[in-house]
Design an enzyme around this catalytic site. Structure first.
Site, PDB file in Angstrom:
ATOM      1  N   PRO A   1       0.818  -1.212   0.000  1.00 42.02           N
ATOM      2  CA  PRO A   1       0.000   0.000   0.000  1.00 42.02           C
ATOM      3  C   PRO A   1       0.849   1.259   0.000  1.00 42.02           C
ATOM      4  CG  PRO A   1      -0.626  -1.507   1.776  1.00 42.02           C
ATOM      5  CD  PRO A   1       0.672  -1.982   1.237  1.00 42.02           C
TER       6      PRO A   1
ATOM      7  N   ASP B   1       3.267   9.753 -19.550  1.00 40.62           N
ATOM      8  CA  ASP B   1       2.291  10.219 -20.531  1.00 40.62           C
ATOM      9  C   ASP B   1       1.616  11.511 -20.083  1.00 40.62           C
ATOM     10  OD1 ASP B   1       1.337   8.141 -18.633  1.00 40.62           O
ATOM     11  OD2 ASP B   1      -0.641   8.750 -19.364  1.00 40.62           O
TER      12      ASP B   1
ATOM     13  N   GLY C   1      37.445   5.085  41.853  1.00 44.72           N
ATOM     14  CA  GLY C   1      38.770   5.611  42.181  1.00 44.72           C
ATOM     15  C   GLY C   1      39.445   4.699  43.184  1.00 44.72           C
TER      16      GLY C   1
ATOM     17  N   GLY D   1      40.958   5.730  49.272  1.00 44.97           N
ATOM     18  CA  GLY D   1      41.513   6.963  49.801  1.00 44.97           C
ATOM     19  C   GLY D   1      41.396   8.144  48.859  1.00 44.97           C
TER      20      GLY D   1
ATOM     21  N   LYS E   1      35.975   8.952  47.341  1.00 39.28           N
ATOM     22  CA  LYS E   1      34.683   8.590  46.745  1.00 39.28           C
ATOM     23  C   LYS E   1      33.552   8.667  47.764  1.00 39.28           C
ATOM     24  CE  LYS E   1      36.132   4.523  45.742  1.00 39.28           C
ATOM     25  NZ  LYS E   1      37.449   4.719  46.371  1.00 39.28           N
TER      26      LYS E   1
ATOM     27  N   SER F   1      35.909  -0.411  42.025  1.00 40.30           N
ATOM     28  CA  SER F   1      35.628  -0.984  40.691  1.00 40.30           C
ATOM     29  C   SER F   1      36.848  -0.850  39.777  1.00 40.30           C
ATOM     30  CB  SER F   1      34.403  -0.333  40.049  1.00 40.30           C
ATOM     31  OG  SER F   1      34.406   1.060  40.145  1.00 40.30           O
TER      32      SER F   1
END
Length: 646
Positions: free
Chosen positions: A108, A164, A468, A471, A474, A542
């Site tokens: 369509p 046309d 970090g 110490g 954080k 971490s």
């Protein structure tokens, strides 16, 4: 009984149909551009229709008194389509020439049926984009061209129809050709782009050449279709076998039924079953006609394995050396098909190959502006709109990117409340690594959506990940920040290593694997708190970059802020707030990250804070400013008075 008229050809000795290559193509464009008439012309001029069908079309055309044979009647089969003289459903038609077999999807043109166009184009190898020469390139023409390339169709033929009506003028065709070429520069993945001027109503340059456009020296439309590259889309990608059902007629046989959607498999091949990751080898390939040595894409078979594994419907089998990625967060392009707008934060049912899994729409990255192919910000997607979204599934599953394997790179979203198809999508990127989900766990949609919580809170949810060495400062910054936000009436939650190790992670030590598991648990807790509308303050050493990226993958990108809290090692050792460096020197604890142990500092954090230059209070204020700039917090605290705890 009638028979189809013989194909028009000057060739002698017809080629057996089974040996002629098949091309699947779709017609697309705006309403009234003449798609159905074009297909009718192809069927008529290649003599691929039955005599009684032609007589019926001639009779209806005479009663309408148009003076022309209405070839659109050959494809518009629904009563509503015939009465309205528009295409609503997707009509599939077959025809053949001595050089090639064809399956056409007539889709369509109306905006409200864009979803039908997506259906028709999903299996096509080539798209014929029709443009009315008297109206030029319209928005819907651009939309259909964009959707075609979005669905991985790399071959486009632009048929400038109704020549046309413009007196077959060469300059009209060349003007449209130049405009479309300029537009197509923004389309990705287009390998071939061809143009042909035609009149489907009069038959000019469709099957036969036209003396009225002898200025066009290129091939006719049919000639373009006969020479187009037709590599089947199943040729893309490695071996993929979604398990449809487990066949166990007796205690001595266990097989896995399904269809090879891409690639091929042979007896003896090493395989991996996903998402579990278990490996084994193919013992046999069974069919109703007996065993096979190998199976190609498109073949429905039953596979048996050397080892009896826990394989069930929805699992994906691949070659062990070329498995697809496994994840639970992904980004994809989505065509929205529901009258009810897409709601970020809501849970839908995701259908992927033979797998069904609940999924949450995390956010809308952007909406596509069709005319310019640009991106615009959007909070929702309406019917027939297209946008990039990010999704989270209730459990990890195996998938490919759409560009590498359309069969396992596409998905459908179903509204859980109405059971209606809500959207069709193409996977573009994996956003995370595997998340663990307990067997039998069921994901329940939140009773109160995150957006509602954020509205009541007067701020957005976010995760601030302070990382970090020990110490660096954080925890001090996190505590000052929590007090500052609390005074402003902000909903917060504070997480740090000591708190979690006094409970949730009390069973873990400080080995590399235990640290990784502690951060995995911490990230999942942060995700839950985030879902409840809080600004999560997470303070963890971490040390591994991969662990931090894994947590980042759980949160929408614009809501995650990695804050690198930095202090030189000699400064951190001098501070030694928990006595950890002293205990490291005494041998009472293992190697500390950044001292004797591994520490991978962030490469591109959202914030870098040097605690030799800023006090914790100053650092907290700078973080608040950043959150205001990012739109997480309202800029004027007076507009959001303090909320006392109840």
């Amino acid at each position: 009984m009638t028979t189809p008229l013989a194909p028009a050809s000057e060739d002698t000795g017809p080629v057996p149909t089974s040996q002629v290559e098949l091309l699947r193509f779709t017609t697309a464009g705006s309403v009234d551009d003449g798609k159905s008439t074009l297909i009718g012309r192809l069927l008529h001029d290649t003599r691929s229709i039955f005599e009684d069908q032609l007589e019926q079309v001639e009779g209806v055309s005479r009663r309408r008194g148009t003076g022309e044979l209405d070839l659109a009647l050959l494809t518009d089969g629904l009563r509503d389509e015939r009465e309205q003289r528009i295409t609503i459903d997707v009509a599939y038609r077959y025809f053949a020439t001595p050089k090639r077999r064809f399956i056409i999807a007539d889709t369509p043109g109306h905006l409200q049926y864009t979803r039908n166009m997506v259906t028709g184009a999903s299996t096509a190898q080539l798209a014929v984009i029709l443009i009315d020469a008297s109206r030029g390139i319209l928005t819907q023409s651009r939309r259909h061209a964009f959707i075609s390339t979005l669905l991985g169709i790399s071959h486009l033929v632009v048929a400038v129809n109704k020549m046309d009506l413009v007196g077959y003028r060469r300059e009209v065709f060349h003007s449209i050709q130049a405009e479309f070429r300029n537009f197509a520069q923004g389309l990705e993945g287009v390998r071939t782009l061809s143009f042909v001027p035609i009149s489907a109503l009069k038959g000019d340059h469709v099957v036969e050449r036209s003396r009225r456009m002898d200025w066009h020296e290129g091939p006719t439309l049919l000639e373009l279709l006969e020479i187009a590259e037709a590599g089947t889309r199943r040729d893309r990608g490695a071996f993929r076998f979604p398990v449809q059902s487990v066949i166990r007629p007796n205690a001595n046989f266990r097989g896995y039924a399904g269809t090879v959607v891409s690639g091929s498999i042979a007896a003896g091949d090493q395989i991996v079953v996903l998402p579990s990751g278990e490996t084994t080898a193919i013992h046999s390939i069974e069919t109703a006609d007996g065993p096979l040595e190998s199976a190609e894409a498109g073949l429905a078979v039953v596979l048996t394995t050397h080892h009896e594994l826990d394989i069930s419907r929805g699992d994906l089998i691949s070659h062990a050396q070329d498995p697809p990625p496994v994840g639970s967060r992904l980004a994809g392009d989505l065509c929205w098909m529901d009258r009810e707008p897409l709601e970020p934060g809501r849970t839908y049912l995701l259908l992927h190959a033979t797998r069904q899994i609940q999924v949450r729409v995390d956010r809308i990255v952007h909406r596509v502006e069709i005319d310019s192919l640009g991106h615009e910000e959007a909070d929702t997607l309406g019917l027939n709109e297209i946008g990039r979204v990010e999704l989270s599934t209730a459990a990890p599953f195996a998938f490919d990117l759409y560009r590498t394997n359309p069969a396992t790179g596409s998905f459908v979203l179903v509204d859980l409340r109405t059971n209606q198809t809500a959207g069709a999508g193409m996977i573009r990127r994996r956003l995370d690594t595997v998340r663990r989900v307990s067997p039998g766990a069921v994901w329940q949609e939140a009773a109160v959506p995150q957006a509602a919580r954020e509205s009541r809170n007067g701020h957005l949810a976010a995760v601030l990940w302070l990382t970090g060495i020990s110490g660096a400062g954080k925890s001090s910054i996190a505590r000052d920040l929590e007090r500052l936000l609390f005074r402003r009436g902000i909903q917060t939650a504070l997480l740090d290593g000591d708190r979690l190790r006094h409970g949730l992670s009390g069973d873990l030590g400080f080995s590399d694997s235990d640290r990784a598991e502690n951060l995995r648990r911490s990230g999942e807790v942060a995700r839950i708190l985030f879902d409840h509308g809080a600004i999560v303050l997470a303070a963890f050493i971490s040390p591994r970059r991969a662990d931090r990226e894994r947590v980042r993958g759980l949160i929408p990108p614009e809501r995650f802020f990695e804050v690198h809290v930095h202090a030189p090692l000699e400064v951190a050792r001098a501070r030694d707030p928990k006595g950890l460096y002293r205990r490291e020197r005494e041998g009472a604890v293992g190697s500390l990250p950044g001292s004797r142990g591994l520490w991978e500092p962030p490469t591109a954090p959202e914030l870098l804070i040097d605690t030799t230059r800023a006090t914790p209070a100053e650092a907290a204020r700078s973080i608040v400013v950043r959150l205001e700039e990012a739109g997480i917090l309202p800029p004027d605290s007076a507009q959001h008075p303090r909320r006392e705890p109840s």
